[in-house]
Write a protein that holds these residues in place. Structure first.
Motif, PDB file in Angstrom:
ATOM      1  N   ALA A 140      29.104   4.323  10.043  1.00  0.00           N
ATOM      2  CA  ALA A 140      28.855   3.164   9.390  1.00  0.00           C
ATOM      3  C   ALA A 140      27.691   2.399   9.873  1.00  0.00           C
ATOM      4  O   ALA A 140      27.769   2.038  11.040  1.00  0.00           O
ATOM      5  CB  ALA A 140      30.044   2.449   9.159  1.00  0.00           C
ATOM      6  N   ALA A 141      26.626   2.314   8.991  1.00  0.00           N
ATOM      7  CA  ALA A 141      25.534   1.238   9.557  1.00  0.00           C
ATOM      8  C   ALA A 141      24.604   1.334   8.395  1.00  0.00           C
ATOM      9  O   ALA A 141      24.842   1.772   7.403  1.00  0.00           O
ATOM     10  CB  ALA A 141      25.000   2.339  10.554  1.00  0.00           C
ATOM     11  N   VAL A 142      23.640   0.503   8.670  1.00  0.00           N
ATOM     12  CA  VAL A 142      22.613   0.351   7.698  1.00  0.00           C
ATOM     13  C   VAL A 142      21.526   1.662   7.999  1.00  0.00           C
ATOM     14  O   VAL A 142      20.975   1.721   9.335  1.00  0.00           O
ATOM     15  CB  VAL A 142      21.504  -1.071   7.791  1.00  0.00           C
ATOM     16  N   TYR A 143      21.235   2.388   7.131  1.00  0.00           N
ATOM     17  CA  TYR A 143      20.280   3.612   7.378  1.00  0.00           C
ATOM     18  C   TYR A 143      18.707   3.390   6.983  1.00  0.00           C
ATOM     19  O   TYR A 143      18.647   2.895   5.753  1.00  0.00           O
ATOM     20  CB  TYR A 143      20.921   4.935   6.772  1.00  0.00           C
ATOM     21  N   TYR A 144      18.096   3.530   7.652  1.00  0.00           N
ATOM     22  CA  TYR A 144      16.352   3.158   7.342  1.00  0.00           C
ATOM     23  C   TYR A 144      15.890   4.621   7.277  1.00  0.00           C
ATOM     24  O   TYR A 144      16.057   5.474   8.067  1.00  0.00           O
ATOM     25  CB  TYR A 144      15.931   2.266   8.346  1.00  0.00           C
ATOM     26  N   CYS A 145      15.077   4.740   6.310  1.00  0.00           N
ATOM     27  CA  CYS A 145      14.125   5.572   6.236  1.00  0.00           C
ATOM     28  C   CYS A 145      12.888   5.321   6.966  1.00  0.00           C
ATOM     29  O   CYS A 145      12.356   4.010   6.931  1.00  0.00           O
ATOM     30  CB  CYS A 145      13.502   5.996   4.802  1.00  0.00           C
ATOM     31  N   ASN A 146      12.137   6.533   7.651  1.00  0.00           N
ATOM     32  CA  ASN A 146      10.826   6.275   8.400  1.00  0.00           C
ATOM     33  C   ASN A 146       9.886   7.243   8.069  1.00  0.00           C
ATOM     34  O   ASN A 146      10.379   8.491   7.896  1.00  0.00           O
ATOM     35  CB  ASN A 146      11.286   6.274   9.905  1.00  0.00           C
ATOM     36  N   GLN A 201       0.771  -1.143   0.008  1.00  0.00           N
ATOM     37  CA  GLN A 201       0.084  -0.054   0.077  1.00  0.00           C
ATOM     38  C   GLN A 201       0.891   1.404  -0.034  1.00  0.00           C
ATOM     39  O   GLN A 201       0.794   2.061  -0.806  1.00  0.00           O
ATOM     40  CB  GLN A 201      -0.820   0.009   1.145  1.00  0.00           C
ATOM     41  N   VAL A 202       1.923   1.380   1.006  1.00  0.00           N
ATOM     42  CA  VAL A 202       2.772   2.420   0.915  1.00  0.00           C
ATOM     43  C   VAL A 202       4.117   1.863   0.952  1.00  0.00           C
ATOM     44  O   VAL A 202       4.458   0.944   1.785  1.00  0.00           O
ATOM     45  CB  VAL A 202       2.481   3.210   2.216  1.00  0.00           C
ATOM     46  N   GLN A 203       4.844   2.279   0.287  1.00  0.00           N
ATOM     47  CA  GLN A 203       6.227   2.131  -0.013  1.00  0.00           C
ATOM     48  C   GLN A 203       7.332   3.103   0.441  1.00  0.00           C
ATOM     49  O   GLN A 203       7.041   4.149  -0.146  1.00  0.00           O
ATOM     50  CB  GLN A 203       6.669   1.135  -1.166  1.00  0.00           C
ATOM     51  N   LEU A 204       8.359   2.908   0.960  1.00  0.00           N
ATOM     52  CA  LEU A 204       9.639   3.572   1.149  1.00  0.00           C
ATOM     53  C   LEU A 204      10.903   2.990   0.499  1.00  0.00           C
ATOM     54  O   LEU A 204      11.155   2.073   0.791  1.00  0.00           O
ATOM     55  CB  LEU A 204       9.997   3.928   2.487  1.00  0.00           C
ATOM     56  N   VAL A 205      11.332   3.626  -0.310  1.00  0.00           N
ATOM     57  CA  VAL A 205      12.449   3.250  -1.176  1.00  0.00           C
ATOM     58  C   VAL A 205      13.674   4.118  -0.852  1.00  0.00           C
ATOM     59  O   VAL A 205      13.523   5.330  -1.566  1.00  0.00           O
ATOM     60  CB  VAL A 205      12.094   3.037  -2.513  1.00  0.00           C
ATOM     61  N   GLU A 206      14.715   3.461  -0.312  1.00  0.00           N
ATOM     62  CA  GLU A 206      15.922   4.381  -0.105  1.00  0.00           C
ATOM     63  C   GLU A 206      16.900   4.099  -1.151  1.00  0.00           C
ATOM     64  O   GLU A 206      16.923   3.324  -1.714  1.00  0.00           O
ATOM     65  CB  GLU A 206      16.471   3.989   1.269  1.00  0.00           C
ATOM     66  N   SER A 207      17.878   5.384  -1.308  1.00  0.00           N
ATOM     67  CA  SER A 207      18.968   5.167  -2.148  1.00  0.00           C
ATOM     68  C   SER A 207      19.905   5.992  -1.670  1.00  0.00           C
ATOM     69  O   SER A 207      19.771   7.038  -0.757  1.00  0.00           O
ATOM     70  CB  SER A 207      18.609   5.475  -3.703  1.00  0.00           C
ATOM     71  N   GLY A 208      21.054   5.899  -2.368  1.00  0.00           N
ATOM     72  CA  GLY A 208      22.292   6.855  -1.984  1.00  0.00           C
ATOM     73  C   GLY A 208      23.396   5.985  -1.091  1.00  0.00           C
ATOM     74  O   GLY A 208      24.416   6.859  -0.918  1.00  0.00           O
ATOM     75  N   GLY A 209      23.280   4.936  -0.547  1.00  0.00           N
ATOM     76  CA  GLY A 209      24.412   4.723   0.235  1.00  0.00           C
ATOM     77  C   GLY A 209      25.441   4.237  -0.529  1.00  0.00           C
ATOM     78  O   GLY A 209      25.327   4.043  -1.700  1.00  0.00           O
ATOM     79  N   GLY A 210      26.430   3.622   0.190  1.00  0.00           N
ATOM     80  CA  GLY A 210      27.799   3.005  -0.355  1.00  0.00           C
ATOM     81  C   GLY A 210      28.959   3.514   0.440  1.00  0.00           C
ATOM     82  O   GLY A 210      28.907   3.541   1.625  1.00  0.00           O
ATOM     83  N   LEU A 211      29.967   3.092  -0.166  1.00  0.00           N
ATOM     84  CA  LEU A 211      31.377   3.151   0.540  1.00  0.00           C
ATOM     85  C   LEU A 211      32.057   4.501   0.308  1.00  0.00           C
ATOM     86  O   LEU A 211      32.010   5.050  -0.650  1.00  0.00           O
ATOM     87  CB  LEU A 211      32.331   2.260  -0.130  1.00  0.00           C
ATOM     88  N   VAL A 212      32.525   5.250   1.329  1.00  0.00           N
ATOM     89  CA  VAL A 212      33.073   6.367   1.446  1.00  0.00           C
ATOM     90  C   VAL A 212      34.409   6.552   2.546  1.00  0.00           C
ATOM     91  O   VAL A 212      34.233   5.716   3.418  1.00  0.00           O
ATOM     92  CB  VAL A 212      32.020   7.516   1.730  1.00  0.00           C
TER      93      VAL A 212
END
Length: 123
Positions: free
Chosen positions: A90-96, A1-12
């Motif tokens: 460094a971590a997994v980043y979650y959108c809320n 019904q509602v989706q949140l899609v993240e992008s932009g992570g990576g190695l820096v």
């Protein structure tokens, strides 16, 4: 019904920058507060930053002055510009997001989470 899609992570490398994006889609009446959380291995998920629908931002002390949260209400998208990245970031980043669905006569508000995007800070 509602989706949140993240992008932009990576190695820096330490001191580098990344920009995370999170787009909401679905049958949405209104998106209220949006935010970013993160979870490192062996640690609890923690708040990084939140932003109200009116643009008021709140940050964890550990990222103040380095991270900037923003949103585009027309695009149902929240961003986080991360500068001066440290290995501790460094971590997994979650959108809320707190999303209202339904109709003008019945409104249901629920918190949704994205699938997460990995941020790795290493030389």
């Amino acid at each position: 019904q509602v989706q949140l899609v993240e992008s932009g992570g990576g190695l820096v490398q330490p001191g580098g920058s990344l920009r995370l994006s999170c787009a909401a889609s679905g049958t949405i009446l209104k998106i209220n507060a949006m935010g970013w959380y993160r979870q490192a291995p062996g640690k609890q998920r923690e708040l990084v930053a939140t932003i109200t629908s009116g643009g008021r931002a709140n940050y964890a002390d550990s990222v103040k002055g380095r991270f900037t949260i923003s949103r585009d209400n027309a695009e149902s998208t929240v961003y986080m510009q991360m500068n001066g990245l440290k290995p501790d970031d460094a971590a997994v980043y979650y959108c809320n997001a707190d999303v209202s669905t339904g109709s003008s006569t019945f409104v249901f508000t629920q918190t949704y989470w994205g699938q997460g995007t990995q941020v790795t800070v290493s030389s």
